[in-house]
Motif scaffolding. Structure first.
Motif, PDB file in Angstrom:
ATOM      1  N   ILE A  98       0.849  -1.191   0.000  1.00 14.05           N
ATOM      2  CA  ILE A  98       0.000   0.000   0.000  1.00 14.05           C
ATOM      3  C   ILE A  98       0.883   1.238   0.000  1.00 14.05           C
ATOM      4  N   ILE A  99       0.608   2.166  -0.915  1.00 12.56           N
ATOM      5  CA  ILE A  99       1.342   3.432  -0.991  1.00 12.56           C
ATOM      6  C   ILE A  99       0.337   4.584  -0.917  1.00 12.56           C
ATOM      7  N   GLU A 100       0.611   5.547  -0.049  1.00 11.41           N
ATOM      8  CA  GLU A 100      -0.176   6.763   0.045  1.00 11.41           C
ATOM      9  C   GLU A 100       0.748   7.943  -0.227  1.00 11.41           C
ATOM     10  N   SER A 101       0.254   8.962  -0.946  1.00 12.41           N
ATOM     11  CA  SER A 101       1.127  10.073  -1.309  1.00 12.41           C
ATOM     12  C   SER A 101       0.353  11.373  -1.425  1.00 12.41           C
ATOM     13  N   THR A 102       1.088  12.474  -1.247  1.00 15.55           N
ATOM     14  CA  THR A 102       0.510  13.809  -1.366  1.00 15.55           C
ATOM     15  C   THR A 102       1.585  14.755  -1.878  1.00 15.55           C
ATOM     16  N   TRP A 103       1.171  15.935  -2.331  1.00 14.75           N
ATOM     17  CA  TRP A 103       2.129  16.932  -2.804  1.00 14.75           C
ATOM     18  C   TRP A 103       2.846  17.576  -1.620  1.00 14.75           C
ATOM     19  N   GLY A 104       4.102  17.960  -1.813  1.00 16.49           N
ATOM     20  CA  GLY A 104       4.839  18.686  -0.794  1.00 16.49           C
ATOM     21  C   GLY A 104       5.321  17.793   0.339  1.00 16.49           C
ATOM     22  N   LEU A 105       5.390  18.371   1.538  1.00 22.21           N
ATOM     23  CA  LEU A 105       5.846  17.638   2.712  1.00 22.21           C
ATOM     24  C   LEU A 105       4.789  16.647   3.180  1.00 22.21           C
ATOM     25  N   GLY A 106       5.216  15.672   3.980  1.00 24.52           N
ATOM     26  CA  GLY A 106       4.309  14.616   4.410  1.00 24.52           C
ATOM     27  C   GLY A 106       3.550  14.906   5.686  1.00 24.52           C
ATOM     28  N   GLU A 107       3.837  16.029   6.362  1.00 21.67           N
ATOM     29  CA  GLU A 107       3.213  16.292   7.653  1.00 21.67           C
ATOM     30  C   GLU A 107       1.685  16.266   7.600  1.00 21.67           C
ATOM     31  N   PRO A 108       1.028  16.881   6.596  1.00 19.42           N
ATOM     32  CA  PRO A 108      -0.439  16.809   6.558  1.00 19.42           C
ATOM     33  C   PRO A 108      -0.966  15.386   6.396  1.00 19.42           C
ATOM     34  N   LEU A 109      -0.208  14.522   5.716  1.00 21.79           N
ATOM     35  CA  LEU A 109      -0.641  13.139   5.509  1.00 21.79           C
ATOM     36  C   LEU A 109      -0.550  12.344   6.803  1.00 21.79           C
ATOM     37  N   VAL A 110       0.626  12.377   7.449  1.00 24.72           N
ATOM     38  CA  VAL A 110       0.809  11.540   8.642  1.00 24.72           C
ATOM     39  C   VAL A 110      -0.025  12.035   9.815  1.00 24.72           C
ATOM     40  N   SER A 111      -0.429  13.313   9.789  1.00 26.04           N
ATOM     41  CA  SER A 111      -1.267  13.841  10.865  1.00 26.04           C
ATOM     42  C   SER A 111      -2.753  13.774  10.534  1.00 26.04           C
ATOM     43  N   GLY A 112      -3.095  13.214   9.354  1.00 23.47           N
ATOM     44  CA  GLY A 112      -4.495  13.024   8.989  1.00 23.47           C
ATOM     45  C   GLY A 112      -5.205  14.269   8.507  1.00 23.47           C
ATOM     46  N   LYS A 113      -4.460  15.272   8.046  1.00 24.19           N
ATOM     47  CA  LYS A 113      -5.067  16.533   7.604  1.00 24.19           C
ATOM     48  C   LYS A 113      -5.483  16.514   6.142  1.00 24.19           C
ATOM     49  N   VAL A 114      -5.016  15.528   5.378  1.00 19.17           N
ATOM     50  CA  VAL A 114      -5.386  15.427   3.967  1.00 19.17           C
ATOM     51  C   VAL A 114      -5.808  14.010   3.632  1.00 19.17           C
ATOM     52  N   ILE A 115      -6.592  13.902   2.575  1.00 16.29           N
ATOM     53  CA  ILE A 115      -6.917  12.591   2.001  1.00 16.29           C
ATOM     54  C   ILE A 115      -5.940  12.366   0.857  1.00 16.29           C
TER      55      ILE A 115
END
Length: 338
Positions: A222-239
């Motif tokens: 399983i791979i999850e990704s977002t633009w820019g830094l990863g902080e919003p992803l690991v803290s649950g701020k983005v889908i």
């Protein structure tokens, strides 16, 4: 990449409490913690890992020893038979930790190591990440991740020292003390190192599980990704975008487009870096962060990390100028035995 020796006192009479990743060995778990040992192993194996150093658990032991009355409170916390007594002990321990002051010798060694680290970084005003690395962290049996504080885009010597101090203090916080008690781990057995590491101004960031933790399937990634830094992803701020891959043969099974409504980037302010959160442009919200070739390369990287460290891995990664970089790797703790 050349090897760097950790700073030591000129007199040679005191063992340095700090080592750069290049000098941390597989048998240094108790001194530097799981996160630092794993990153050191990956660097030795030739993977791209941001440079940094780790402050040893001896300094954390010094911190605990400097909390007047902590031994008594720890004993009360570990033997408490009801929740109210445990809550009171945890609150008292947190109060003690907030008043602690770092010794001059420890501060000097951190300054020396940080000065050396800065000399290795060519970007002006580069920010640094300060994270815990405990012996009970990133193991197959317990996940201490998220209990101790982490600090990103830290700038300047005094701010690094303050972040290290606050990381140690967070280990005796109300939340951490109760978590360890619930897990049956005495705080007195916790040996916490602290990592100081160069930040990466990532183009894309994400997490990768080298086994499907949802279906308990080790044949999938399983791979999850977002633009820019990863902080919003690991803290649950983005889908994030989510991808499912099959290992043998390696192929992409599923793609799910995430909204990625917020993007975190590194911005300069007064010649120092800080994290800036802003709305993601619509063109990036509606586009996948990774193409097929990048996904397959990521999966291959994940399997390589798994082979180096052993067993399914939970990996934080980023991409900068098309280069894949490993930020953290820890064993997956949620897989059930078949």
């Amino acid at each position: 990449m050349p090897r760097y020796n950790s700073p030591t006192k000129s007199s040679g009479s005191t063992r340095s409490c700090i080592s750069f990743f290049e000098t941390i060995g597989d048998d240094d778990l108790e001194r530097f913690g799981g996160k630092a040992v794993n990153l050191a192993r990956l660097r030795r194996a030739g993977l791209k890992v941001p440079i940094g150093f780790s402050i040893s658990s001896e300094c954390f032991s010094e911190f605990l020893a400097g909390l007047d009355g902590s031994d008594r409170i720890l004993q009360q916390l570990e033997s408490a038979t009801d929740l109210e007594e445990a809550l009171n002990c945890a609150a008292n321990l947190e109060s003690l930790g907030s008043s602690w002051r770092m010794s001059g010798e420890t501060k000097k060694q951190i300054i020396d190591a940080f000065t050396l680290l800065r000399s290795m970084v060519h970007e002006h005003g580069a920010g640094y990440a300060v994270r815990s690395s405990a012996n009970v962290e990133d193991s197959r049996h317990i996940s201490f991740a998220g209990q101790a504080e982490s600090f990103l885009c830290v700038n300047g010597t005094e701010n690094v020292i303050d972040s290290v101090r606050r990381t140690w203090q967070s280990a005796v916080s109300f939340r951490s003390a109760l978590y360890l008690r619930e897990m049956g781990v005495p705080l007195s057995s916790v040996k916490m190192g602290v990592i100081v590491q160069v930040m990466v101004d990532a183009d894309i960031s994400g997490v990768m599980f080298t086994a499907n933790t949802v279906t308990n399937d080790p044949s999938q990634i399983i791979i999850e990704s977002t633009w820019g830094l990863g902080e919003p992803l690991v803290s649950g701020k983005v889908i994030p975008d989510t991808f499912l891959l099959h290992r043998k043969p390696l192929k992409i099974v599923q793609r799910l487009l995430g909204s990625k409504a917020t993007i975190a980037t590194i911005a300069m302010s007064n010649q120092q870096q800080r994290i800036m959160l802003e709305d993601t442009p619509l063109s990036k919200r509606t586009a996948f962060t990774l193409d097929d070739a990048e996904l397959l390369n990521l999966a291959r990287l994940g399997m390589k990390v798994e082979n180096i460290l052993g067993g399914p891995q939970d990996i934080e990664w980023c991409m900068k100028d098309s280069q894949l970089i490993v930020l953290q790797a820890r064993p997956v703790t949620t897989m059930k035995s078949c």
